[in-house]
Design a protein around this motif. Structure first.
Motif, PDB file in Angstrom:
ATOM      1  N   ARG A   1       0.444 -10.328 -47.299  1.00 12.02           N
ATOM      2  CA  ARG A   1       1.575 -11.174 -46.958  1.00 12.02           C
ATOM      3  C   ARG A   1       2.395 -10.564 -45.821  1.00 12.02           C
ATOM      4  NH1 ARG A   1       6.345 -10.485 -50.314  1.00 12.02           N
ATOM      5  NH2 ARG A   1       6.543  -8.876 -48.776  1.00 12.02           N
ATOM      6  N   ASN A   2       2.676  -9.280 -45.908  1.00  9.37           N
ATOM      7  CA  ASN A   2       3.463  -8.627 -44.851  1.00  9.37           C
ATOM      8  C   ASN A   2       2.762  -8.712 -43.504  1.00  9.37           C
ATOM      9  OD1 ASN A   2       5.485  -7.938 -46.650  1.00  9.37           O
ATOM     10  ND2 ASN A   2       4.708  -5.867 -46.991  1.00  9.37           N
ATOM     11  N   ASP A   3       1.462  -8.428 -43.480  1.00 10.03           N
ATOM     12  CA  ASP A   3       0.710  -8.493 -42.226  1.00 10.03           C
ATOM     13  C   ASP A   3       0.662  -9.921 -41.682  1.00 10.03           C
ATOM     14  OD1 ASP A   3       0.297  -5.775 -42.566  1.00 10.03           O
ATOM     15  OD2 ASP A   3      -1.808  -5.983 -43.167  1.00 10.03           O
ATOM     16  N   PHE A   4       0.429 -10.891 -42.572  1.00 13.72           N
ATOM     17  CA  PHE A   4       0.407 -12.303 -42.182  1.00 13.72           C
ATOM     18  C   PHE A   4       1.746 -12.712 -41.566  1.00 13.72           C
ATOM     19  CE2 PHE A   4       1.287 -16.764 -43.260  1.00 13.72           C
ATOM     20  CZ  PHE A   4       0.177 -17.408 -42.737  1.00 13.72           C
ATOM     21  N   GLU A   5       2.830 -12.348 -42.244  1.00 13.95           N
ATOM     22  CA  GLU A   5       4.157 -12.709 -41.747  1.00 13.95           C
ATOM     23  C   GLU A   5       4.463 -12.022 -40.420  1.00 13.95           C
ATOM     24  OE1 GLU A   5       6.947 -11.979 -44.923  1.00 13.95           O
ATOM     25  OE2 GLU A   5       6.303 -13.773 -46.006  1.00 13.95           O
ATOM     26  N   ASP A   6       4.045 -10.774 -40.262  1.00 13.13           N
ATOM     27  CA  ASP A   6       4.251 -10.083 -38.984  1.00 13.13           C
ATOM     28  C   ASP A   6       3.544 -10.825 -37.855  1.00 13.13           C
ATOM     29  OD1 ASP A   6       5.769  -8.141 -40.267  1.00 13.13           O
ATOM     30  OD2 ASP A   6       4.141  -6.649 -40.310  1.00 13.13           O
ATOM     31  N   GLU A   7       2.329 -11.284 -38.106  1.00 12.14           N
ATOM     32  CA  GLU A   7       1.597 -12.035 -37.080  1.00 12.14           C
ATOM     33  C   GLU A   7       2.269 -13.364 -36.776  1.00 12.14           C
ATOM     34  OE1 GLU A   7      -2.682 -12.194 -36.938  1.00 12.14           O
ATOM     35  OE2 GLU A   7      -2.793 -10.546 -38.392  1.00 12.14           O
ATOM     36  N   LEU A   8       2.793 -14.029 -37.809  1.00  9.52           N
ATOM     37  CA  LEU A   8       3.485 -15.302 -37.594  1.00  9.52           C
ATOM     38  C   LEU A   8       4.765 -15.098 -36.778  1.00  9.52           C
ATOM     39  CD1 LEU A   8       1.824 -17.432 -38.966  1.00  9.52           C
ATOM     40  CD2 LEU A   8       3.704 -17.869 -40.495  1.00  9.52           C
ATOM     41  N   VAL A   9       5.517 -14.071 -37.123  1.00  7.42           N
ATOM     42  CA  VAL A   9       6.763 -13.788 -36.394  1.00  7.42           C
ATOM     43  C   VAL A   9       6.441 -13.443 -34.938  1.00  7.42           C
ATOM     44  CG1 VAL A   9       8.688 -12.156 -36.189  1.00  7.42           C
ATOM     45  CG2 VAL A   9       8.130 -13.168 -38.411  1.00  7.42           C
ATOM     46  N   GLU A  10       5.373 -12.697 -34.725  1.00  4.73           N
ATOM     47  CA  GLU A  10       4.959 -12.369 -33.359  1.00  4.73           C
ATOM     48  C   GLU A  10       4.626 -13.641 -32.578  1.00  4.73           C
ATOM     49  OE1 GLU A  10       1.054 -10.359 -31.399  1.00  4.73           O
ATOM     50  OE2 GLU A  10       1.976  -9.232 -33.037  1.00  4.73           O
ATOM     51  N   LEU A  11       3.899 -14.554 -33.205  1.00  6.71           N
ATOM     52  CA  LEU A  11       3.567 -15.832 -32.570  1.00  6.71           C
ATOM     53  C   LEU A  11       4.837 -16.633 -32.278  1.00  6.71           C
ATOM     54  CD1 LEU A  11       1.373 -17.865 -31.658  1.00  6.71           C
ATOM     55  CD2 LEU A  11       1.259 -18.641 -34.033  1.00  6.71           C
ATOM     56  N   MET A  12       5.740 -16.668 -33.246  1.00  5.31           N
ATOM     57  CA  MET A  12       6.997 -17.394 -33.059  1.00  5.31           C
ATOM     58  C   MET A  12       7.795 -16.803 -31.900  1.00  5.31           C
ATOM     59  SD  MET A  12       7.984 -17.890 -37.085  1.00  5.31           S
ATOM     60  CE  MET A  12       9.626 -18.579 -36.809  1.00  5.31           C
ATOM     61  N   ASN A  13       7.852 -15.486 -31.829  1.00  7.45           N
ATOM     62  CA  ASN A  13       8.591 -14.832 -30.744  1.00  7.45           C
ATOM     63  C   ASN A  13       7.943 -15.073 -29.391  1.00  7.45           C
ATOM     64  OD1 ASN A  13      10.503 -13.821 -32.525  1.00  7.45           O
ATOM     65  ND2 ASN A  13       9.475 -11.848 -32.744  1.00  7.45           N
ATOM     66  N   GLN A  14       6.625 -15.051 -29.352  1.00  2.21           N
ATOM     67  CA  GLN A  14       5.920 -15.253 -28.085  1.00  2.21           C
ATOM     68  C   GLN A  14       6.232 -16.626 -27.492  1.00  2.21           C
ATOM     69  OE1 GLN A  14       1.658 -14.878 -28.265  1.00  2.21           O
ATOM     70  NE2 GLN A  14       1.411 -15.480 -26.148  1.00  2.21           N
TER      71      GLN A  14
END
Length: 180
Positions: free
Chosen positions: A14-27
């Protein structure tokens, strides 16, 4: 204990998934998780204004790739539990050997076989029980206030939906088979 190992695995996923989602959102300067999940971006950053359709397609494509990767991790976890390879989840407590199998090592055919086995609950009840248990831990990792580090990070809730088709199918099969 297996439950703790699987819960730690679910939390890490979950933490890794959320980190990737936040990275996508920020990009793409996206403000909500719902925009990423649906691919329906409400506001585009000025850098992406001219290429709205392209940016939206890129977001959708990247989100689908993220979901597929974590779904493969889920199926790999099911594979390891069914095979009795608990060392896969051991982390620091159990040293991993060179013979341990990771998601990259499990063939596409094996992942497909596990996915197909989930569709046939009656003949593969062990796989179905394991998949259901891990999916429930994914849900707990995302929605339990005690397990979600709300103060430490952006709270996102789409992680359990990575395996939603499996969970829905299992629930319907159990209902149809009169086990619930």
């Amino acid at each position: 204990d297996l439950h703790r190992c699987l819960l730690d695995f679910a939390l890490e996923q979950r933490n890794d998934f959320e980190d990737e989602l936040v990275e996508l959102m920020n990009q793409y300067h996206i403000k909500s998780e719902g925009e990423v999940v649906t691919g329906c971006v409400l506001e585009y950053h000025k850098l992406h204004q001219r290429k709205r359709y392209d940016a939206s397609e890129q977001v959708k494509m990247r989100f689908r790739a993220i979901v597929r990767r974590y779904r493969d991790e889920f199926l790999t976890a099911v594979f390891h539990v069914v095979q009795g390879n608990i060392a896969y989840f051991g982390g620091e407590a159990t040293a991993l050997s060179s013979e341990d199998i990771f998601v990259e090592d499990v063939s596409v055919e094996e992942l497909d076989r596990i996915e197909d086995a989930l569709a046939d609950l009656t003949s593969q009840s062990t796989i179905a029980r394991v998949a259901s248990r891990i999916a429930a831990l994914y849900y707990m990792a995302s929605y339990s206030p005690e397990l979600h580090r709300e103060g430490d990070r952006t709270v996102l809730f789409s992680f359990p939906w990575v395996v939603t088709s499996d969970v829905i199918h299992l629930g319907l099969q159990l209902k149809l088979n009169g086990k619930n």
